[in-house]
Design a protein around this motif. Structure first.
Motif: not given
Length: 313
Positions: A108-116
């Motif tokens: 599984r891959f868990e991706y944590k977005q970086k806010p703009y």
């Protein structure tokens, strides 16, 4: 595949850090001397991504129990990209990554977005690619920021308290004692939430010494009486109050209003003042008191999203 992947090792530190510096969406938290301050807690599986012989992207990441995470030791993550990295290449990058992860036995891959708000050049193309490729958004935090170029102003009660602060002979110390401050932070967190700060005092001092241009302890005093303050991060076009705490005297003397006004005035060349998240339980519960406190300064909400996808079923 269009891209090739190299797992990070210490001998790539120079290449990694130079890439972060020239990228369009890197921040100082992604330099290895920040990421590695607590390296004993994580199994690092950060990636350097090449297109031919050119380094085009890096991914701060760690591995645990067959899952690749956007680095769990960082508040946010996601791809760090070279200038003018196209949306079509980003789509291909995610697809090629899945091939690599299958080869590595990652389930599984868990991706944590970086806010703009933290980017040099805001770009949400990754959100479209995540949606297109079937990633599940399993968590959404609500954070707050002030747009300094379109500042709405303090709410009435905050204006009243700021005016009151002006009569209290308060002063700012931009080179505040971090140990004194972290004692207050931990006292407040223990009393209210029965917990302690994510960072130890030693870690705060270590990081502040490593990044003196990016990290400051800014404190408020009335003469020699300590009232509270913030442990502040700054980079690109933002300032961020990593911790924002005051003692009882500070609350009575309106030290928070005095400090926030000081930050808005002193760092007016920046675009955003970030206060961080005000949600709990994986984003499902709003801390209404904390949100109201931030909104009173003219802050508005922005979302911080977390995604995941099963790679090997």
């Amino acid at each position: 595949m269009l891209f090739s992947f190299v797992r990070y090792h210490d001998d790539e530190k120079k290449a990694w850090d130079e890439f972060i510096q020239q990228s369009w969406n890197g921040v100082f938290l992604f330099y290895r001397s920040f990421m590695d301050y607590h390296q004993e807690r994580f199994t690092d599986h950060s990636l350097l991504v090449y297109k031919g012989k050119k380094l085009k992207a890096v991914l701060p990441a760690n591995e645990n129990d067959g899952v690749l995470y956007s680095h769990q030791g960082l508040t946010y993550g996601g791809w760090v990209l070279s200038p003018r990295f196209s949306s079509s290449d980003l789509d291909a990058l995610f697809l090629d990554l899945e091939v690599y992860l299958k080869e590595q036995g990652i389930r599984r891959f868990e991706y944590k977005q970086k806010p703009y708000v933290f980017d040099k050049h805001p770009n949400d193309s990754d959100l479209w690619v995540l949606w297109k490729n079937g990633y599940e958004m399993w968590r959404r935090d609500l954070s707050f920021f002030i747009d300094l170029k379109n500042f709405a102003g303090f709410a009435r009660d905050k204006r009243y308290r700021f005016n009151k602060a002006g009569r209290n002979n308060l002063r700012i110390d931009e080179k505040g004692d971090a140990a004194t401050y972290m004692t207050l932070v931990n006292e407040n967190l223990s009393r209210k939430y029965n917990t302690k700060a994510v960072h130890s005092t030693d870690e705060v001092l270590l990081l502040q010494n490593r990044f003196p241009k990016n990290i400051k302890t800014i404190l408020v005093y009335r003469e020699d009486l300590f009232l509270g303050g913030t442990w502040m991060f700054t980079d690109n076009d933002f300032i961020h109050t990593q911790y924002l705490h005051f003692n009882d005297e500070g609350r009575d003397l309106c030290a928070a209003e005095f400090l926030i006004n000081y930050l808005l005035d002193t760092y007016k060349d920046k675009r955003y003042l970030s206060f961080g998240t005000s949600t709990e339980k994986d984003g499902t519960m709003l801390n209404e008191g904390l949100a109201s406190f931030k909104e009173g300064f003219g802050a508005a909400g922005f979302c911080h999203d977390f995604y995941r996808k099963e790679i090997c079923r």
